[in-house]
Scaffold this active site. Sequence first.
Site, mmCIF file in Angstrom:
data_model
loop_
_atom_site.group_PDB
_atom_site.id
_atom_site.type_symbol
_atom_site.label_atom_id
_atom_site.label_comp_id
_atom_site.label_asym_id
_atom_site.label_seq_id
_atom_site.Cartn_x
_atom_site.Cartn_y
_atom_site.Cartn_z
ATOM 1 C CB VAL A 14 -0.971 -0.007 1.210
ATOM 2 C CG1 VAL A 14 -1.890 1.202 1.173
ATOM 3 C CG2 VAL A 14 -1.796 -1.284 1.220
ATOM 4 C CE LYS A 34 -6.533 -4.990 7.399
ATOM 5 N NZ LYS A 34 -6.317 -5.285 6.001
ATOM 6 C CD GLU A 52 -13.408 5.617 2.629
ATOM 7 O OE1 GLU A 52 -14.047 6.640 2.855
ATOM 8 O OE2 GLU A 52 -13.912 4.463 2.710
ATOM 9 C CB VAL A 57 -13.760 -0.397 6.021
ATOM 10 C CG1 VAL A 57 -14.942 -1.333 5.774
ATOM 11 C CG2 VAL A 57 -13.526 -0.229 7.514
ATOM 12 C CB ILE A 116 -15.341 0.302 -1.586
ATOM 13 C CG1 ILE A 116 -15.089 -0.927 -2.460
ATOM 14 C CG2 ILE A 116 -16.775 0.772 -1.698
ATOM 15 C CD1 ILE A 116 -15.927 -2.147 -2.056
ATOM 16 C CG ASP A 156 -9.011 -8.406 7.027
ATOM 17 O OD1 ASP A 156 -8.173 -7.509 7.217
ATOM 18 O OD2 ASP A 156 -9.807 -8.403 6.067
ATOM 19 C CE LYS A 188 -10.601 -5.324 5.676
ATOM 20 N NZ LYS A 188 -10.422 -6.317 4.613
ATOM 21 N N GLY A 235 -5.214 -4.753 -2.582
ATOM 22 C CA GLY A 235 -4.303 -4.502 -3.701
ATOM 23 C C GLY A 235 -3.696 -3.111 -3.605
HETATM 24 N N1 HSE Z 1 -6.431 -9.305 3.562
HETATM 25 C C1 HSE Z 1 -7.386 -8.320 3.212
HETATM 26 C C2 HSE Z 1 -8.387 -8.940 2.240
HETATM 27 C C3 HSE Z 1 -6.688 -7.131 2.594
HETATM 28 O O1 HSE Z 1 -8.146 -10.045 1.746
HETATM 29 O O2 HSE Z 1 -9.416 -8.342 1.991
HETATM 30 C C4 HSE Z 1 -7.471 -5.872 2.638
HETATM 31 O O3 HSE Z 1 -7.827 -5.491 3.924
#
Ligand code: HSE
Length: 438
Positions: free
Chosen positions: A14, A105, A129, A132, A136, A201, A205, A302
Site C-alpha cells: 500500500v 483496520k 477510509e 475498510v 471502496i 480481518d 472492518k 491490492g
Molecule cells: N487481507 C485483506 C483482504 C486485505 O483479503 O481483503 C485488505 O484489507
Amino acid sequence: MKPVSIGILGLGTVGSGTARVLKLNADEIARRAGRKIKVSHAAVRTLGGESKVGTEHTHITDNALAVVNSTEVDIVVELIGGESPAHELVMQAIENGKHVVTANKALIARYGNEIFAAAQAKGVVVAFEAAVAGGIPIIKAIREGLSANQINWIAGIINGTGNFILTEMRDKGRDFSDVLKEAQQLGYAEADPTFDVEGIDAAHKLCILSSIAFGIPLQFEKVYTEGISKISQQDVMYASRLGYRIKHLGFTRSTAKGIEMRVHPTLIPEKCLIANVDGVMNAVLVQADMLGQSLYYGAGAGSDPTASAVVADIIDVTRSLTTDLDNRVPHLAFQPDQINDTPILPMNDVKTSYYLRLKVEDKPGVMAEISEIMGNKKISIEAILQTEPVVGDSSANIIMLTQRVFELQMDQAISEIIKLKSVSGNIQRIRVENLQEY
Ligand code: HSE
C-alpha cells in the site's frame, strides 16, 4: 500555497502504491486539494527500497519515529499495518499535533476510541477510509452520504481473500489451501492469513462499520467471529441447489434490544446482487431508512485500489487544514458527545434462518425424530433436501433450511439432534440471511 508534506510509514504494497498514485496523478490531486502534496519523508523497515517512492526529494529512513517527530511533516501516513509499532507511532504523531491517515483496520478496531479521543483533544484529523473495503469509499458514503438516514443494517463482503477462496471453490472445485496460497502470492492476504480465513480481518472492518453506522464506540472484542475453514465443497454445492451462495459476510444490525455485530459464512439468495460479488472483490450493502438499499462494490485490496482510498484521505485532510476545528466531519460520524452505549446483542438473542446438513441412517422414522425435536423447539422447517445414499453406504445427507429463530433455540435443537442414534458425525450449521427488510 506551500505544498503539504507527508511522511509515509511503510513502503510495502500500500505504501509504494500511495507514493506511485501521488506521483502519477500529482496535477489532478493538487487541483482537487488546493495545493501540492509532496512525500517529504518515508520510513522503510530496511533501507534499499528508495526507488519505490520515485521522487528524489524524499528523505528515506529506517527510523519511523524520526518521521513522526520531523517538524517538516504535516501528515503522517501510517501504512505499516498491525498493532505495534503502528499504535505507538500514531499516538506520537497525534501528540506532535500531526494529522494521520491510516489503512490499518486492526489499529482502528482495537485502539480507535483512544486514538480519536487523543486526536479530538489535539485538534487533528485521523482518516481511515482504506481500513475498510480497500478502495471502496464506504466510510465516506456512510459517514457523509447517508447522514440523513437511520441505518438499519449493513451486510458486507469485506475480506477479498475469503471471497476469492469461496468463489474458486464453487466455480473450479479448487482446494482451500491451494487458493489461499494464490491469494498470498497476489498480495491480498494478511501477513498472517488466519486473519483472513478465520474472519478476524473482516471483524476488524465490521466493528468500524458498526460504529460509524450506529454511533457506538469501537468494540472489536464483541464481534462474533467465525471463519470459512469449515465450509466444504458439499455445502457450496447444496447451497447452490437450494438457490443460495455461501459468502463470508460481516453483518451488523440495529434491533430494539441492541446491535448485532457478527462475521460468519452465510447463505444468501443467489438472485441478490451481492451474492454475485466474486473473486477478490468486496461489496457492502446498506439498508437505510430513507434511501432503502444501496450497494457499494469495488476492489477491497491490492496496491493501487487501496492507495486510491489513502490518497483520497490525504486530500481530505489537506482540505481540512484550513477548516474550523468544530466543523470537521466527526471521526466516527456522530459528534463525540453523541456516541452512545447501545448494548451489543449476545449471539443467543440473534435471530436468523439456518442451513443444516446432517448425516443420517437411511431408514424409516429418522425424519420424524428430527422434525419432532425441531417442532418442540418451535423451529419451522422451510425446505428439505435428501440425497440418495451412495452404493455400499446406508447413510444419507439431509439438508434443511429453517425459518428465522433465535440462535439459542437452534443450539438447543442441534444438541438434541446430535444425540439421536440415527445421526452420525457433526451437524453443519450455516446461518442464512435473505437481506430483506427485517
Ligand atoms: N487481507 C485483506 C483482504 C486485505 O483479503 O481483503 C485488505 O484489507
